[in-house]
Design an enzyme around this catalytic site. Structure first.
Site, PDB file in Angstrom:
ATOM      1  N   ASP A 287     -19.966   3.075  28.446  1.00 46.66           N
ATOM      2  CA  ASP A 287     -18.671   3.138  28.406  1.00 46.66           C
ATOM      3  C   ASP A 287     -18.041   3.473  26.825  1.00 46.66           C
ATOM      4  O   ASP A 287     -17.530   3.355  26.506  1.00 46.66           O
ATOM      5  CB  ASP A 287     -18.187   2.774  29.152  1.00 46.66           C
ATOM      6  CG  ASP A 287     -18.052   2.187  30.366  1.00 46.66           C
ATOM      7  OD1 ASP A 287     -17.651   1.354  31.076  1.00 46.66           O
ATOM      8  OD2 ASP A 287     -18.266   3.300  30.769  1.00 46.66           O
TER       9      ASP A 287
ATOM     10  N   ASN B  82     -26.824   5.825  29.832  1.00 46.61           N
ATOM     11  CA  ASN B  82     -26.432   4.964  30.723  1.00 46.61           C
ATOM     12  C   ASN B  82     -28.081   4.571  31.296  1.00 46.61           C
ATOM     13  O   ASN B  82     -27.967   2.684  31.351  1.00 46.61           O
ATOM     14  CB  ASN B  82     -25.963   5.285  32.159  1.00 46.61           C
ATOM     15  CG  ASN B  82     -24.892   5.592  31.210  1.00 46.61           C
ATOM     16  OD1 ASN B  82     -23.711   4.682  30.246  1.00 46.61           O
ATOM     17  ND2 ASN B  82     -23.705   6.907  31.857  1.00 46.61           N
TER      18      ASN B  82
ATOM     19  N   GLU C  48     -19.005  12.558  31.530  1.00 40.74           N
ATOM     20  CA  GLU C  48     -18.880  12.729  30.093  1.00 40.74           C
ATOM     21  C   GLU C  48     -18.740  13.838  29.459  1.00 40.74           C
ATOM     22  O   GLU C  48     -19.123  14.377  27.949  1.00 40.74           O
ATOM     23  CB  GLU C  48     -20.425  12.824  29.651  1.00 40.74           C
ATOM     24  CG  GLU C  48     -21.240  13.568  29.996  1.00 40.74           C
ATOM     25  CD  GLU C  48     -21.601  12.897  31.447  1.00 40.74           C
ATOM     26  OE1 GLU C  48     -23.141  13.917  31.710  1.00 40.74           O
ATOM     27  OE2 GLU C  48     -21.249  12.066  32.493  1.00 40.74           O
TER      28      GLU C  48
ATOM     29  N   ASP D  31     -20.131  17.826  25.584  1.00 42.65           N
ATOM     30  CA  ASP D  31     -20.785  17.545  27.081  1.00 42.65           C
ATOM     31  C   ASP D  31     -22.336  16.466  26.035  1.00 42.65           C
ATOM     32  O   ASP D  31     -22.195  17.193  25.273  1.00 42.65           O
ATOM     33  CB  ASP D  31     -21.575  18.171  27.610  1.00 42.65           C
ATOM     34  CG  ASP D  31     -22.367  17.240  29.792  1.00 42.65           C
ATOM     35  OD1 ASP D  31     -21.660  16.743  29.402  1.00 42.65           O
ATOM     36  OD2 ASP D  31     -23.883  17.204  29.014  1.00 42.65           O
TER      37      ASP D  31
END
Length: 672
Positions: free
Chosen positions: A557, A548, A584, A540
Site C-alpha cells: 500500500d 506484496n 496496481e 502497471d
C-alpha cells in the site's frame, strides 16, 4: 380513494381531474399491454438465440473436427509415403515434404525422426521461404507426441508457445513392414486453425478455449483466458448454458462444445444487448403510437372539459374577486341557463353565500380589536404599508427581527431596511401587485439590523384595494428564516464535500476510476468536437504481486501511494490528469499533445518512478520498482468508441509487459 390520489398529486381543477384520470387509464392499458408482450417476446428471443448458438457451435465443431481429421490424414499420408522412401532416400522425402508444405499452408514445418527420436530431416517456413535441414541436432524421444505416435496412428499435442506464437503438433508413426522406424510430425500454427471461425455477419463471437481456461488466441476484447468466468465453470462441469451471464461488464448468451478428446472447447457468444435491440425499437415505436393516441385524446378531452369547466370557471372568477375584497359581486344567471341543473343550483347557492359573506364582513369589523391582540403576540412580523411604501403598522415581533422599535420604524420607507442588492426585486413585486398581475407574492430578502448585522427573511405581501379598485396599500408578514438558511447552506457544503470524497481513491489520494470515466468522456467529446489529439496511458507496476508477497500488503500500500504521488506530481506539471484505474494500475490523460511530446512524457514518468529507487528484490528485471506503460495517441473520430480506445491502451500495456516490462509501448495510428 380517488380523492386521496387527487390530493396527493395536487389536482384540484375539474379540467385537470378529467385529463388526469383519462391519461391514467391510457397509461394502465399501455402498461398492461407492454409488459406481457415484452415478457413473451423476450422469452422467445432468448430461446431462439440459445438454439442458434447451439447450432452454431455444432457446425463449428464439425468444421474443426473435419479440419483436424484432414490434417491428421495429411500427416498419416506423409508417414506412409516416407515409409516407402525411408531415410536413405532423403532427396525424394525432401521434395515430397516441400510440395506438401507449399500446397498446404496449415503446416509451419514438417520433421522426420528415426526410431530413437533424433531429427533426421526438417523443412519449415521462414520469412516466406522454405528452409531445409538434415540430421538436426537434438532429440524428441522424451516428447509426448513422439511417445504417443508410437502407440497410436496419429496424435495431436497440447498447445505450446514458441517465438511468441502458439503451435500444436500432429504426429504419426513411420512403420516399415510393421516395425517402428521413426515419427513424422507437422507443426501447425494455432492462428491458422482459429481463422476457421470468422463470423460473417458479426452477430456471434466464436473462439476456442483450452481445458485450463486459456484462449488459443486473444479475442476481440483482448482477453487471453476466461478462468474466473461463469462460462468456464459451467464448461468444466459439463453443464449447459441456460441463462445469460455477465462478461466484461456485458450481458452475454453462449453455447459451447468440447472437442479434441475434451482438451479444448468451442464457445459461441452473442451480446444480450444485440439480441434485444430490435425489441427495444419495437417498444419505442409502440410508445410513439401511444403518445399519438394521448395527443388525440388530449384534444378531445379539452373540448369536453371546456364545456364542463366554463360555468365553474365563472364561479371561480367571482370567488377570486371576492377574495380580493370586491364583495359587491352578483352572479349572472343567464350564463347558466344552458348548463346542467347541478350548475344552476350551484350558482344560486353561490349567490346566497355572497350575501352571507357581506354580512359577515360587517361583523368582522366589530372584532378587529380581538384580532389585534392576537397579531401583537405572534412571532412573525405583521405589517401594513401605505401606497408610497411607508410603514403604517408593525407588530412587536418587528423589534426582534430588526432591532429597531416599532416607533423608530413607523413613517419610514420599508426599503430603507432592505439590503441594497435586494431592493430591485421588491420594487418589481410591488409593481406587479399594484397592477393586479399577482394576488400575492413572496421573496427572500436580507434585512439590515440596528446593530449592523443582517437577517434573512421571507417577505410575504399582498396589495389592498378599496371598493372602487384604488390601491390602499400593502399588507403581509415577515418570517425570519436566518437559522434555517444557514443550516441549509451548511448541509450543501457537507454534501459537496461528500461528493468530492466519492471521487478520491482513499489509499493513494488521487482521483479514482469513477472520476476517470467522467473525465475521459469529457476529454473524448472535446477532442472529437475540436479535432485535437488525446493521449491515454495505462500504467502497471511490474511484479507487484511478488512485491506484496515479499514485503507484505502494508508495504505494498505504501508503494502504491508513493508511486501515485510521484506520478501525480509529474503529470499535473503538464496539465495532465491521473487516476487510479484499479489494483496496481493507473490511468493518465493528456490533451492536445504531439506524439513525440506524449512519448517524452511517458518515458519521463517511467524514469521518474525508477529514480525513486523503491527496493524490490523480488523483481526479475531490476533491484527497484519499475513500471510498464501502454500508450495510445490519436485524434478521435466517429469510427471508434471510448471503450475501444481504452481497450487499445490496455492492449498496448499488455504488449509492454510481454516485451519485457519497464518500458513504454505506443499504439500508433496514421491519423495521429
Amino acid at each position: 380513494m380517488m380523492e386521496k390520489i387527487e390530493s396527493f398529486f395536487g389536482i384540484h381543477k375539474v379540467k385537470t381531474k378529467l385529463l388526469f384520470w383519462f391519461f391514467l387509464l391510457l397509461f394502465l392499458v399501455t402498461i398492461l399491454t407492454i409488459i406481457p408482450y415484452y415478457w413473451m417476446e423476450s422469452h422467445d428471443r432468448k430461446s431462439t438465440t440459445m438454439e442458434q448458438l447451439s447450432e452454431q457451435v455444432h457446425l463449428e465443431k464439425e468444421q474443426l473436427e473435419n479440419w483436424l481429421e484432414e490434417r491428421q490424414q495429411d500427416v498419416k499420408l506423409l508417414s506412409s509415403m516416407t515409409a516407402t522412401q525411408m531415410i536413405s532416400n532423403q532427396d525424394n522425402s525432401l521434395w515430397i515434404y516441400r510440395d506438401i508444405l507449399f500446397g498446404n499452408p496449415a503446416f509451419h514445418s514438417i520433421s522426420q525422426t528415426n526410431e530413437n527420436g533424433d531429427v533426421k530431416l526438417q523443412i519449415r517456413r521462414e520469412d516466406r521461404k522454405v528452409v531445409y535441414g538434415f540430421n538436426q541436432e537434438g532429440s524428441v524421444k522424451n516428447e509426448k507426441f513422439f511417445k504417443e505416435a508410437n502407440e497410436k496412428d496419429t496424435y495431436i499435442s497440447s498447445i505450446f508457445e514458441e517465438d511468441h506464437q502458439k503451435f500444436f503438433i500432429i504426429s504419426a508413426p513411420i512403420r516399415v513392414k510393421g516395425d517402428f522406424v521413426g515419427v513424422l510430425y507437422g507443426k501447425v500454427k494455432v492462428d491458422v486453425m482459429t481463422s476457421l471461425f470468422n463470423d460473417e455477419d458479426g452477430s456471434n463471437h466464436t473462439y476456442i478455449v483450452t481445458k485450463e481456461g486459456s484462449l488459443l488466441e486473444p479475442d476481440n476484447l483482448g482477453r487471453t483466458n476466461i478462468r474466473d468466468t461463469y462460462l468456464y465453470e459451467q464448461a468444466l462441469a459439463h453443464n449447459p448454458i441456460q441463462q445469460s451471464y455477465e462478461d466484461q461488464q456485458e450481458e452475454m448468451y453462449a453455447s459451447y462444445s468440447w472437442v479434441n478428446e475434451e482438451r479444448w472447447f468451442i464457445v459461441s457468444e452473442r451480446n444480450k444487448r444485440q439480441v434485444f435491440s430490435s425489441l427495444y425499437i419495437q417498444l419505442f415505436v409502440f410508445c410513439m403510437d401511444v403518445l399519438a393516441v394521448y395527443a388525440i385524446g388530449f384534444v378531445l378531452f379539452i373540448g369536453i372539459a371546456q364545456r364542463i369547466n366554463h360555468p365553474l370557471h365563472l364561479l371561480a372568477e367571482k370567488a377570486r374577486e371576492i377574495r380580493h375584497g370586491k364583495w359587491n359581486q352578483n352572479i349572472d344567471f343567464t350564463v347558466f341557463n344552458r348548463s346542467a341543473y347541478e350548475f344552476r343550483e350551484l350558482a344560486q347557492s353561490f349567490q346566497s353565500m355572497i350575501v352571507q359573506l357581506q354580512y359577515n364582513m360587517k361583523m368582522m369589523r366589530r372584532t378587529q380589536k380581538q384580532y389585534k391582540n392576537i397579531v401583537d403576540h405572534i412571532t412573525e412580523v405583521v405589517y401594513q404599508i401605505d401606497p408610497k411604501g411607508y410603514w403604517v403598522f408593525l407588530n412587536p415581533a418587528w423589534e426582534k427581527v430588526s432591532g429597531y422599535t416599532v416607533q423608530e420604524a413607523i413613517g419610514k420607507h420599508f426599503m430603507s431596511f432592505v439590503h441594497r442588492e435586494d431592493r430591485m426585486k421588491l420594487y418589481r413585486m410591488l409593481r406587479a401587485l399594484m397592477n393586479e398581475e399577482l394576488d400575492y407574492t413572496m421573496h427572500q430578502v436580507r434585512y439590515k439590523q440596528k446593530n449592523g448585522g443582517e437577517r434573512i427573511v421571507e417577505f410575504y405581501c399582498t396589495a389592498v384595494f378599496d371598493d372602487q379598485g384604488n390601491l390602499e396599500g400593502y399588507t403581509g408578514a415577515i418570517h425570519d428564516i436566518t437559522e434555517w438558511v444557514h443550516a441549509e447552506r451548511n448541509l450543501q457544503k457537507a454534501n459537496q464535500k461528500l461528493e468530492e470524497m466519492s471521487f478520491k481513491d482513499s489509499l493513494t489520494n488521487i482521483p479514482n476510476r469513477r472520476l476517470f470515466e467522467k473525465y475521459i468522456d469529457k476529454s473524448w467529446t472535446n477532442a472529437l468536437e475540436q479535432q485535437t489529439s488525446i493521449t491515454f496511458m495505462m500504467i502497471d507496476i511490474d511484479f507487484f504481486k511478488p512485491f506484496n508477497d515479499t514485503y507484505g500488503h502494508l508495504h505494498g500500500d505504501d508503494c502504491l501511494a508513493e508511486i501515485a504521488s510521484t506520478l501525480q506530481n509529474e503529470v499535473e506539471k503538464h496539465d495532465g490528469f491521473i487516476a487510479r484505474y484499479g489494483g496496481e494500475e493507473f490511468a493518465i490523460i493528456y490533451e492536445n499533445l504531439h506524439l513525440n511530446e506524449a512519448e517524452e512524457k511517458a518515458e519521463a514518468l517511467r524514469n521518474r518512478v525508477k529514480n525513486e529507487k523503491i527496493p524490490h528484490r523480488a523483481s526479475e528485471i531490476s533491484d527497484y520498482v519499475t513500471i510498464s506503460i501502454g500508450m495510445i495517441h490519436r485524434v478521435p473520430d466517429e469510427t471508434e468508441s471510448i471503450t475501444a480506445f481504452v481497450q487499445r491502451a490496455d492492449q498496448a500495456l499488455y504488449e509492454a509487459k510481454e516485451n519485457g516490462k519497464d518500458q513504454v509501448y505506443v499504439q500508433r495510428f496514421s491519423t495521429c
